[in-house]
Design a protein around this motif. Structure first.
Motif, mmCIF file in Angstrom:
data_model
loop_
_atom_site.group_PDB
_atom_site.id
_atom_site.type_symbol
_atom_site.label_atom_id
_atom_site.label_comp_id
_atom_site.label_asym_id
_atom_site.label_seq_id
_atom_site.Cartn_x
_atom_site.Cartn_y
_atom_site.Cartn_z
ATOM 1 N N ASN A 680 0.818 -1.221 0.000
ATOM 2 C CA ASN A 680 0.000 0.000 0.000
ATOM 3 C C ASN A 680 0.846 1.262 0.000
ATOM 4 O O ASN A 680 0.412 2.311 -0.471
ATOM 5 C CB ASN A 680 -0.934 0.005 1.211
ATOM 6 C CG ASN A 680 -2.014 -1.047 1.119
ATOM 7 O OD1 ASN A 680 -2.282 -1.581 0.039
ATOM 8 N ND2 ASN A 680 -2.624 -1.385 2.231
ATOM 9 N N LEU A 681 2.055 1.163 0.562
ATOM 10 C CA LEU A 681 2.956 2.314 0.623
ATOM 11 C C LEU A 681 3.956 2.320 -0.526
ATOM 12 O O LEU A 681 4.948 3.050 -0.496
ATOM 13 C CB LEU A 681 3.706 2.312 1.962
ATOM 14 C CG LEU A 681 2.838 2.538 3.199
ATOM 15 C CD1 LEU A 681 3.640 2.290 4.472
ATOM 16 C CD2 LEU A 681 2.265 3.936 3.219
ATOM 17 N N ASN A 682 3.682 1.497 -1.550
ATOM 18 C CA ASN A 682 4.549 1.416 -2.746
ATOM 19 C C ASN A 682 5.984 1.013 -2.395
ATOM 20 O O ASN A 682 6.946 1.541 -2.940
ATOM 21 C CB ASN A 682 4.548 2.758 -3.500
ATOM 22 C CG ASN A 682 3.194 3.092 -4.074
ATOM 23 O OD1 ASN A 682 2.512 2.212 -4.612
ATOM 24 N ND2 ASN A 682 2.783 4.334 -3.960
ATOM 25 N N MET A 683 6.104 0.079 -1.447
ATOM 26 C CA MET A 683 7.396 -0.490 -1.093
ATOM 27 C C MET A 683 7.328 -1.991 -1.342
ATOM 28 O O MET A 683 6.290 -2.524 -1.721
ATOM 29 C CB MET A 683 7.710 -0.216 0.391
ATOM 30 C CG MET A 683 7.670 1.247 0.782
ATOM 31 S SD MET A 683 7.876 1.434 2.579
ATOM 32 C CE MET A 683 7.500 3.182 2.765
ATOM 33 N N TYR A 684 8.437 -2.685 -1.124
ATOM 34 C CA TYR A 684 8.396 -4.137 -1.175
ATOM 35 C C TYR A 684 8.964 -4.700 0.106
ATOM 36 O O TYR A 684 9.820 -4.108 0.748
ATOM 37 C CB TYR A 684 9.120 -4.692 -2.401
ATOM 38 C CG TYR A 684 10.594 -4.358 -2.500
ATOM 39 C CD1 TYR A 684 11.019 -3.152 -3.080
ATOM 40 C CD2 TYR A 684 11.573 -5.227 -2.026
ATOM 41 C CE1 TYR A 684 12.354 -2.835 -3.170
ATOM 42 C CE2 TYR A 684 12.923 -4.921 -2.119
ATOM 43 C CZ TYR A 684 13.304 -3.715 -2.694
ATOM 44 O OH TYR A 684 14.636 -3.413 -2.778
ATOM 45 N N ALA A 685 8.426 -5.839 0.518
ATOM 46 C CA ALA A 685 8.809 -6.462 1.774
ATOM 47 C C ALA A 685 9.848 -7.548 1.528
ATOM 48 O O ALA A 685 9.770 -8.295 0.549
ATOM 49 C CB ALA A 685 7.578 -7.057 2.459
ATOM 50 N N VAL A 686 10.838 -7.629 2.438
ATOM 51 C CA VAL A 686 11.875 -8.658 2.395
ATOM 52 C C VAL A 686 11.844 -9.405 3.723
ATOM 53 O O VAL A 686 11.942 -8.797 4.785
ATOM 54 C CB VAL A 686 13.272 -8.050 2.171
ATOM 55 C CG1 VAL A 686 14.343 -9.136 2.208
ATOM 56 C CG2 VAL A 686 13.323 -7.305 0.850
ATOM 57 N N ALA A 687 11.700 -10.720 3.668
ATOM 58 C CA ALA A 687 11.655 -11.539 4.882
ATOM 59 C C ALA A 687 13.061 -11.985 5.258
ATOM 60 O O ALA A 687 13.797 -12.519 4.428
ATOM 61 C CB ALA A 687 10.751 -12.749 4.664
ATOM 62 N N GLU A 688 13.436 -11.767 6.534
ATOM 63 C CA GLU A 688 14.753 -12.170 7.028
ATOM 64 C C GLU A 688 14.657 -13.498 7.785
ATOM 65 O O GLU A 688 13.614 -13.826 8.344
ATOM 66 C CB GLU A 688 15.318 -11.111 7.979
ATOM 67 C CG GLU A 688 15.603 -9.774 7.348
ATOM 68 C CD GLU A 688 16.215 -8.809 8.341
ATOM 69 O OE1 GLU A 688 17.390 -8.445 8.163
ATOM 70 O OE2 GLU A 688 15.521 -8.426 9.294
ATOM 71 N N GLY A 689 15.756 -14.241 7.811
ATOM 72 C CA GLY A 689 15.856 -15.428 8.659
ATOM 73 C C GLY A 689 15.058 -16.618 8.188
ATOM 74 O O GLY A 689 14.567 -17.411 9.002
ATOM 75 N N ILE A 690 14.899 -16.806 6.875
ATOM 76 C CA ILE A 690 14.166 -17.961 6.344
ATOM 77 C C ILE A 690 15.067 -19.194 6.440
ATOM 78 O O ILE A 690 16.161 -19.222 5.866
ATOM 79 C CB ILE A 690 13.739 -17.731 4.884
ATOM 80 C CG1 ILE A 690 12.891 -16.458 4.775
ATOM 81 C CG2 ILE A 690 12.975 -18.929 4.346
ATOM 82 C CD1 ILE A 690 12.599 -16.040 3.360
ATOM 83 N N GLU A 691 14.594 -20.228 7.147
ATOM 84 C CA GLU A 691 15.425 -21.401 7.377
ATOM 85 C C GLU A 691 14.801 -22.697 6.877
ATOM 86 O O GLU A 691 15.492 -23.719 6.791
ATOM 87 C CB GLU A 691 15.738 -21.531 8.866
ATOM 88 C CG GLU A 691 16.547 -20.371 9.417
ATOM 89 C CD GLU A 691 16.900 -20.525 10.878
ATOM 90 O OE1 GLU A 691 17.588 -19.647 11.409
ATOM 91 O OE2 GLU A 691 16.484 -21.536 11.487
ATOM 92 N N THR A 692 13.519 -22.697 6.579
ATOM 93 C CA THR A 692 12.855 -23.933 6.151
ATOM 94 C C THR A 692 12.066 -23.712 4.867
ATOM 95 O O THR A 692 11.652 -22.589 4.559
ATOM 96 C CB THR A 692 11.893 -24.449 7.237
ATOM 97 O OG1 THR A 692 10.800 -23.522 7.367
ATOM 98 C CG2 THR A 692 12.606 -24.594 8.575
ATOM 99 N N GLU A 693 11.858 -24.801 4.160
ATOM 100 C CA GLU A 693 11.071 -24.749 2.931
ATOM 101 C C GLU A 693 9.624 -24.359 3.219
ATOM 102 O O GLU A 693 8.992 -23.651 2.442
ATOM 103 C CB GLU A 693 11.112 -26.116 2.230
ATOM 104 C CG GLU A 693 10.276 -26.214 0.959
ATOM 105 C CD GLU A 693 10.750 -25.269 -0.135
ATOM 106 O OE1 GLU A 693 11.917 -24.831 -0.075
ATOM 107 O OE2 GLU A 693 9.953 -24.965 -1.033
ATOM 108 N N LYS A 694 9.119 -24.803 4.369
ATOM 109 C CA LYS A 694 7.748 -24.465 4.746
ATOM 110 C C LYS A 694 7.591 -22.955 4.909
ATOM 111 O O LYS A 694 6.590 -22.364 4.489
ATOM 112 C CB LYS A 694 7.370 -25.172 6.048
ATOM 113 C CG LYS A 694 5.930 -24.912 6.484
ATOM 114 C CD LYS A 694 5.608 -25.652 7.770
ATOM 115 C CE LYS A 694 4.169 -25.351 8.209
ATOM 116 N NZ LYS A 694 3.838 -26.035 9.493
ATOM 117 N N GLN A 695 8.595 -22.312 5.521
ATOM 118 C CA GLN A 695 8.546 -20.856 5.675
ATOM 119 C C GLN A 695 8.532 -20.175 4.318
ATOM 120 O O GLN A 695 7.788 -19.215 4.096
ATOM 121 C CB GLN A 695 9.751 -20.384 6.498
ATOM 122 C CG GLN A 695 9.697 -20.785 7.964
ATOM 123 C CD GLN A 695 10.986 -20.479 8.693
ATOM 124 O OE1 GLN A 695 12.021 -20.203 8.080
ATOM 125 N NE2 GLN A 695 10.950 -20.548 10.024
#
Length: 725
Positions: A680-695
């Motif tokens: 909504n704020l014209n940004m993109y989100a980056v997820a940190e600390g992904i350790e599993t395929e399920k995540q």
């Protein structure tokens, strides 16, 4: 009557004007300006059709019969002045039709003079410009709404402004309401200040039913509903005494749709007489409802941002950001008191054995008990970190020991963790608050230092801060001093961790991470030497060293003909707001021949604690120079979140603590909210600390496209990253 009194010459002129009026489809009327009251001596059929008045009701009267409550006196004076001076002009004024409905009238005033006959009249061409005025009002309302959003106006204020604008285009006595409907499907008053208080109280909290009330029907049908007479209509059978009491007769209601096309409320308008809308009225109401939808959506986002910024999501206690912001206000009262940091010996053991959720239960129970024992209503308890509760109390000096003993007594009863009862052993670090003391950060530091001393003792302990025991401050100084030499000896290295496309695994960019192994102190974690560098003024030197290593690495790739990817570098608030920050960045990138687009700046501290206007200027300056920016650890309670919509930021990084607990429904909802906020704020989100395929799969499902973590790549030395194509 007046026509009979005219002389022969005037009758000839009037006959000519009458013939003109038959052919002329634009509404107009003619005034006899020779008479003091300037009566209307002629009006054409188009005028009668526009106003609803007949010829008999018009001829011989002054035009003031078209005026009403919404007619501006200044506009009327301007019309009269033009007529008196025999000047032509175009004036916009609110007139009223016979049925009481106001309309915007554009009046073109044209003097008619016949010198040879010694006759003077004034021609007034009429043009209904209500549709144009409505469009202009909507554009102005949108601008004012955005301005109000930027200034942080309350939802009720913004919605009431919307109601006020809408009411101005309907009959006198029209009353607009915005009713909000949440998951419980009961009415909540969004705006209704024109309505009597008794009516508001009767409606607020009622269940929204499909066959009760105009708004209830509109909400459930998802379309406009019009009730011409509420005194007899079936929808109002349960509330007819209410509408009779307040003189309400007809009502129209429009559902308010969210961006996701769900209905979140209704926009209604009530009248004191029977009235039905035309097509233009309903279109206007729908346009007004869309602006209300924007305001409601923004308010919901703001509430969520503030909740993330100021509330610990796992315990629902205020977080450290809220604690820090409130302490300053409390200190301004110049009263004696104390700040305490409180932890439990059992916390780490429970987390190791049962997980963070069990640890959150301990912190929630500690906060609940502390709140019960507060001396003053404005005392504050907050979760300062994973394992620490912070507390501020305005307790006089002489009563602090007694108060703390009572506090310990309140923890004699065990805490229930699953099927286990656990007795807590508290460690308390205390910093005394002196009257007229203003430095909240120093007090917080002292309480934290005292807690560290308490943890060195066995059993329940209360430790008061004493400067000569400030061992940890000295350790910070030793680390900071050694860091300066380490930077000169190139002991601090840079590792790169890739950010990847979650769907394909393709490397999109990198994050630069500092690593330090000291010959004297050994391996020092970043969470030790970076805070030490910040506290002791070494952070700018450290971050420039990291940037220099990254630029050297990039230049080597360019020299070898290898492609570049963007590298994000963490920047502290102190460095970010330094006057030389952006010029130094430009000088360094130019010296290495690297385009600024390949450097991203990640802001890791609380931007909200500084002047937001200065922050905005720095962000804009960076963007103009070609750099991109990112907010790191989004959602952990940093005050910068509440200013997010004001800053030109490209990226939000979702903190790894959310990713590691995403199997919990509440946490997953927060992650989804952050991703939606970023979009909504014209940004993109980056997820940190992904350790599993399920995540990874879960993040893809809820719309996150970019991430980093051990599932893809561990941080790697620059030499290893150099081999990546």
């Amino acid at each position: 009557m007046y026509r009979d009194e005219l002389k022969r010459d005037k009758r000839v002129i009037m006959e000519w004007l009458r013939r003109l009026g038959i052919e002329f489809h634009t509404p107009f009327l003619i005034l006899n300006t020779e008479l003091e009251d300037q009566p209307i001596v002629y009006a054409n059929n188009a005028f009668f059709k526009m106003t609803g008045y007949s010829e008999a009701e018009t001829i011989g009267r002054n035009g003031r019969f078209l005026h009403g409550m919404k007619t501006e006196k200044e506009a009327v004076k301007k019309v009269r002045a033009c007529v008196d001076a025999s000047k032509d002009d175009i004036i916009e004024v609110v007139n009223y039709r016979k049925n009481g409905v106001p309309f915007w009238n554009e009046i073109a005033i044209q003097p008619l003079s016949f010198p040879e006959k010694n006759v003077k009249f004034t021609l007034m061409l009429q043009h209904d410009i209500t549709d144009r005025k409505r469009s202009e009002a909507l554009i102005k309302l949108q601008k004012e709404t955005y301005r109000g959003i930027e200034k942080g106006y309350m939802l009720s204020v913004l919605l009431q402004d919307i109601c006020r604008v809408c009411e101005s285009f309907f009959i006198d006595g029209a009353k607009c309401t915005v009713l909000l409907v949440g998951d419980a499907e009961v009415y909540k008053i969004g705006a209704a200040s024109s309505m009597p208080i008794g009516f508001q109280e009767a409606i607020s909290g009622l269940r929204v039913e499909a066959d009760i009330g105009t708004c209830g029907a509109a909400y459930h049908r998802g379309q406009p509903v019009v009730v011409e007479n509420m005194n007899t209509d079936y929808l109002w059978r349960n509330h007819q005494p209410l509408v009779k009491e307040y003189g309400l007769v007809s009502s129209w209601s429009i559902p308010i749709f969210s961006v996701e096309e769900s209905i979140i409320g209704t926009f209604g308008i009530y009248f004191p007489v029977p009235l039905t809308p035309d097509a233009e009225d309903l279109v206007f109401m729908e346009q007004v409802a869309s602006i209300a939808s924007l305001v409601i959506k923004y308010s919901q986002q703001q509430e969520e941002i503030l909740r993330l910024a100021y509330v610990d999501s796992n315990t629902e206690l205020p977080n450290q950001n809220y604690f820090r912001s409130e302490i300053g206000e409390m200190l301004s009262e110049d009263k004696e008191g104390f700040i305490a940091f409180i932890s439990s010996d059992e916390y780490i053991k429970v987390v190791d054995q049962y997980g963070h959720r069990a640890g959150d239960t301990i912190m929630h129970e500690m906060g609940k008990r502390l709140n019960k024992m507060q001396n003053h209503s404005n005392d504050l308890v907050a979760r300062f970190s994973d394992s620490t509760i912070s507390m501020y109390s305005m307790t006089p000096f002489t009563k602090i020991p007694e108060y703390l003993e009572q506090l310990l007594h309140g923890f004699l009863e065990p805490v229930t963790i699953g099927d286990m009862e656990l007795f807590l052993t508290l460690k308390i670090g205390v910093a005394i608050v002196m009257p007229h003391q203003k430095d909240s950060e120093e007090l917080i530091r002292c309480a934290d230092s005292a807690l560290s001393q308490a943890k060195l003792r066995t059993g329940e302990t209360i430790s008061y801060f004493e400067s000569e025991l400030d061992e940890f401050m000295m350790k910070d100084l030793r680390v900071a001093n050694e860091l300066t030499a380490a930077l000169r000896r190139n002991e601090v290295g840079v590792y790169l961790q890739p950010k990847v496309d979650l769907k394909s695994g393709k490397i999109l960019s990198f994050e630069a991470l500092a690593r330090w192994t000291s010959p004297q102190l050994g391996t020092i974690p970043p969470d030790v030497f970076i805070p030490a560098a910040e506290k002791n003024g070494k952070i700018q030197l450290l971050e420039q060293n990291i940037l220099r290593q990254v630029l050297t690495w990039m230049k080597k790739r360019v020299d070898k003909g290898l492609n570049l990817r963007q590298v994000a570098i963490n920047i502290s608030a102190d460095h970010f707001f330094h006057h030389s920050f952006v010029p130094n960045l430009m000088d360094m990138t130019a010296a290495y021949g690297i385009d600024p687009q390949w450097i991203q700046l990640e802001i890791t501290e609380r931007i909200g604690f500084v002047d937001i206007e200065i922050a905005n200027k720095v962000f804009k300056h960076l963007k103009q120079c070609g750099f991109t920016t990112s907010i790191d650890d989004f959602g952990t309670g940093y005050s910068s979140l509440s200013y997010l919509q004001k800053l030109p930021i490209e990226e939000l990084k979702i903190d790894r603590s959310f990713i590691s607990n995403m199997n919990e429904p509440g946490t997953l909802a927060i992650i989804r909210t952050i991703i939606q906020l970023a979009e909504n704020l014209n940004m993109y989100a980056v997820a940190e600390g992904i350790e599993t395929e399920k995540q990874r799969q879960t993040l893809l499902t809820i719309g996150c496209k970019v991430g980093q973590g051990y599932l893809f790549y561990k941080p790697m030395p620059l030499s290893e990253a150099f081999q990546l194509k």
